[in-house]
Design a protein around this motif. Structure first.
Motif, PDB file in Angstrom:
ATOM      1  N   GLU A   1       0.165   3.893   3.175  1.00  0.00           N
ATOM      2  CA  GLU A   1      -0.109   2.466   2.950  1.00  0.00           C
ATOM      3  C   GLU A   1       1.014   1.614   3.529  1.00  0.00           C
ATOM      4  OE1 GLU A   1      -3.046   1.707   1.791  1.00  0.00           O
ATOM      5  OE2 GLU A   1      -3.416   3.854   1.475  1.00  0.00           O
TER       6      GLU A   1
ATOM      7  N   THR B   1       3.727  -1.449   3.161  1.00  0.00           N
ATOM      8  CA  THR B   1       4.525  -1.868   2.012  1.00  0.00           C
ATOM      9  C   THR B   1       3.879  -3.100   1.375  1.00  0.00           C
ATOM     10  OG1 THR B   1       5.839  -3.430   3.278  1.00  0.00           O
ATOM     11  CG2 THR B   1       6.630  -1.153   3.224  1.00  0.00           C
ATOM     12  N   ALA B   2       4.390  -3.489   0.217  1.00  0.00           N
ATOM     13  CA  ALA B   2       3.842  -4.662  -0.471  1.00  0.00           C
ATOM     14  C   ALA B   2       3.947  -5.912   0.398  1.00  0.00           C
ATOM     15  CB  ALA B   2       4.577  -4.869  -1.798  1.00  0.00           C
ATOM     16  N   ALA B   3       4.943  -5.942   1.292  1.00  0.00           N
ATOM     17  CA  ALA B   3       5.093  -7.092   2.190  1.00  0.00           C
ATOM     18  C   ALA B   3       4.198  -6.978   3.422  1.00  0.00           C
ATOM     19  CB  ALA B   3       6.554  -7.216   2.619  1.00  0.00           C
ATOM     20  N   GLY B   4       3.390  -5.904   3.493  1.00  0.00           N
ATOM     21  CA  GLY B   4       2.488  -5.753   4.628  1.00  0.00           C
ATOM     22  C   GLY B   4       3.171  -5.234   5.871  1.00  0.00           C
ATOM     23  N   GLU B   5       4.256  -4.476   5.671  1.00  0.00           N
ATOM     24  CA  GLU B   5       4.954  -3.902   6.828  1.00  0.00           C
ATOM     25  C   GLU B   5       4.730  -2.397   6.871  1.00  0.00           C
ATOM     26  OE1 GLU B   5       9.017  -5.139   6.360  1.00  0.00           O
ATOM     27  OE2 GLU B   5       8.537  -7.196   6.972  1.00  0.00           O
TER      28      GLU B   5
ATOM     29  N   ASP C   1       5.640   1.262   6.519  1.00  0.00           N
ATOM     30  CA  ASP C   1       6.581   1.941   5.622  1.00  0.00           C
ATOM     31  C   ASP C   1       7.167   3.125   6.392  1.00  0.00           C
ATOM     32  OD1 ASP C   1       7.853   3.422   3.666  1.00  0.00           O
ATOM     33  OD2 ASP C   1       6.015   3.870   2.532  1.00  0.00           O
TER      34      ASP C   1
ATOM     35  N   ASP D   1      -8.762  -7.198   6.427  1.00  0.00           N
ATOM     36  CA  ASP D   1      -7.854  -7.042   5.285  1.00  0.00           C
ATOM     37  C   ASP D   1      -6.944  -8.256   5.172  1.00  0.00           C
ATOM     38  OD1 ASP D   1      -8.389  -4.562   3.990  1.00  0.00           O
ATOM     39  OD2 ASP D   1      -7.698  -3.554   5.808  1.00  0.00           O
TER      40      ASP D   1
ATOM     41  N   ARG E   1      -3.767  -8.990   5.097  1.00  0.00           N
ATOM     42  CA  ARG E   1      -2.411  -8.494   5.363  1.00  0.00           C
ATOM     43  C   ARG E   1      -1.982  -9.066   6.712  1.00  0.00           C
ATOM     44  NH1 ARG E   1      -1.934  -4.909  10.087  1.00  0.00           N
ATOM     45  NH2 ARG E   1      -3.504  -3.266  10.061  1.00  0.00           N
TER      46      ARG E   1
END
Ligand SMILES: *Cc1c(COP(=O)(O)O)cnc(C)c1O
Length: 424
Positions: A148, A150-154, A156, A180, A182
């Motif tokens: 997935e 990251t929560a910031a949409g970067e 990982d 999406d 993101r």
């Protein structure tokens, strides 16, 4: 004007004009990118001595088809790659992406999606969903994993490296947000991931789903070390003129493997005639940086307008962009459907058609689409799609001219106001 496209009130016109004014600084940045990409494309034309003979149709096997081969070489250059296949016969972006996966992956290999769940239509190619028996990668013994964002949409990167064992042959990175909420991934960030992946596992190639990303910035994935990428010619790089097709670009070795799937082993990219003229593909590539800039201006204006109407938008009008999509969260079906229908009503083609949600092949939820385009389904032309599922997000993209995008957005705002779904 279309019966379905309402006349904008003075207040609406003033509101849109103020929003457009707010965007002027952002537009200036987009024009700089357009100039740089036009210079890049022009360099490819001049470097390959393009002349009228490049446009001529061919037939039969298509050996030594200069129109086809030079176009491939020019795409390779513009995408920062060694080689490319650019073909009217690649039926769609999904087909181009599937050719890459099928060309490179062998039984026992693993495909790692590094940007979370891939684009809806790729799920059936991979075998995550869909009807068994159609020959998905899974049926051929190709494994699949995903990491997935990251929560910031970067990307990982530590998570990707942890999932990167010796079986991983291809790491798929989707640049665009797709359907999406993101950010589209900046090419620089994709490059950082590619470097880390190559260092950790030299056998793993990095492949980018470049759909909707081309010419939105100064660099393409090939410029930052990616091995393979694919996209659709009825999106950005066809410039609104290519009548069909897709492209694959990458290292010579990777593109050769894909060519054996495009035609067959032993023959590869040496054949493939086109009895139509190649001229719209060339002219489309020439126009593409401009068309993309017009689409980006349309997206930026939409972001400013709908944000000011109170709807969450992604990206913000002044945020960096790496694709042409603007996502607008309507929160309920009514304004979403009114929006999609207004985009259709503002179209040059099929403006009288009233879009309805339908079960589109390859998609999991019913989708409603506005696509009043010259080239059927071309989403570099102004278009909007929305899967009918909460939180009722519309994805707006394209626009061959900013003036058209402006009028369509103005019409959409008027429809939403007239239906009492928002106030200025
Ligand atoms: C459009 C798109 C695809 C699929 O392309 P089609 O031409 O619709 O098959 C795949 N990935 C992304 C990110 C896209 O935008």
């Amino acid at each position: 004007m279309s019966a379905l496209m309402p006349k904008a009130s003075q207040a609406t016109q003033r509101f849109i004009a103020r929003c457009a004014q707010d965007c002027q600084g952002v537009f200036a940045g987009l024009e700089e990118v357009e100039r740089a990409n036009t210079a890049k494309v022009l360099g490819a034309f001049q470097g390959h001595d393009v002349s009228a003979r490049n446009f001529a149709p061919t037939n039969g096997y298509g050996y030594d088809d200069v129109g086809r081969d030079a176009l491939g070489a020019m795409f390779a250059q513009v995408m920062g790659c060694e080689a490319a296949l650019v073909r009217p016969q690649i039926a769609s972006g999904t087909h181009a992406l599937a050719l890459c996966l099928q060309g490179v992956l062998r039984p026992g290999d693993v495909l790692l999606s590094a940007a979370g769940r891939p684009y809806d239509t790729m799920e059936q190619v991979i075998g995550m969903t869909g009807t068994p028996g159609q020959g998905s990668l899974k049926e051929y013994g190709v494994g699949y994993r995903q990491v997935e964002l990251t929560a910031a949409g970067e990307l990982d990167i530590p998570g990707i490296l942890a999932a990167l064992d010796g079986k991983v042959r291809l790491v798929l990175i989707q640049r665009s947000r797709g359907y999406d909420w993101r950010p589209a991934l900046p090419v620089e960030q994709i490059g950082q991931a590619a470097q880390a992946i190559h260092r950790a596992n030299p056998r793993a190639w990095v492949m980018v789903d470049n759909c909707y990303g081309e010419f939105t910035g100064l660099q393409e994935p090939g410029d930052v070390g990616c091995d393979l990428m694919a996209g659709s010619l009825i999106k950005n790089p066809g410039g609104g003129l290519a009548p069909s097709g897709g492209y694959v670009a990458g290292s010579r070795e990777a593109v050769d493997l894909v060519s054996y799937r495009l035609t067959c082993p032993g023959i590869g990219g040496e054949v493939g005639a086109y009895a139509g003229s190649y001229q719209p593909f060339y002219q489309g590539l020439f126009m593409a940086p401009h068309a993309v800039a017009q689409a980006l201006k349309t997206a930026v204006l939409a972001a400013r307008v709908f944000e000011r109407l109170g709807y969450p938008v992604h990206p913000a009008y002044d945020a960096p962009r790496s694709d042409i999509i603007e996502a607008i969260k309507f929160g309920a079906p009514d304004p979403l459907i009114a929006f999609i229908r207004s985009i259709q009503a503002a179209s040059p083609v099929d403006s009288q058609a009233v879009p309805e949600p339908w079960d589109m092949p390859g998609y999991e939820d019913p989708v409603i689409m506005a696509a009043g385009t010259f080239v059927a389904g071309a989403s570099i032309e102004l278009s909007a799609d929305a899967p009918i599922r909460p939180p009722y997000t519309a994805y707006l993209q394209g626009g061959l001219t900013y003036a058209h995008g402006y009028l369509a957005i103005q019409g959409a705002v008027q429809s939403i106001l007239d239906a009492g779904l928002a106030t200025l």
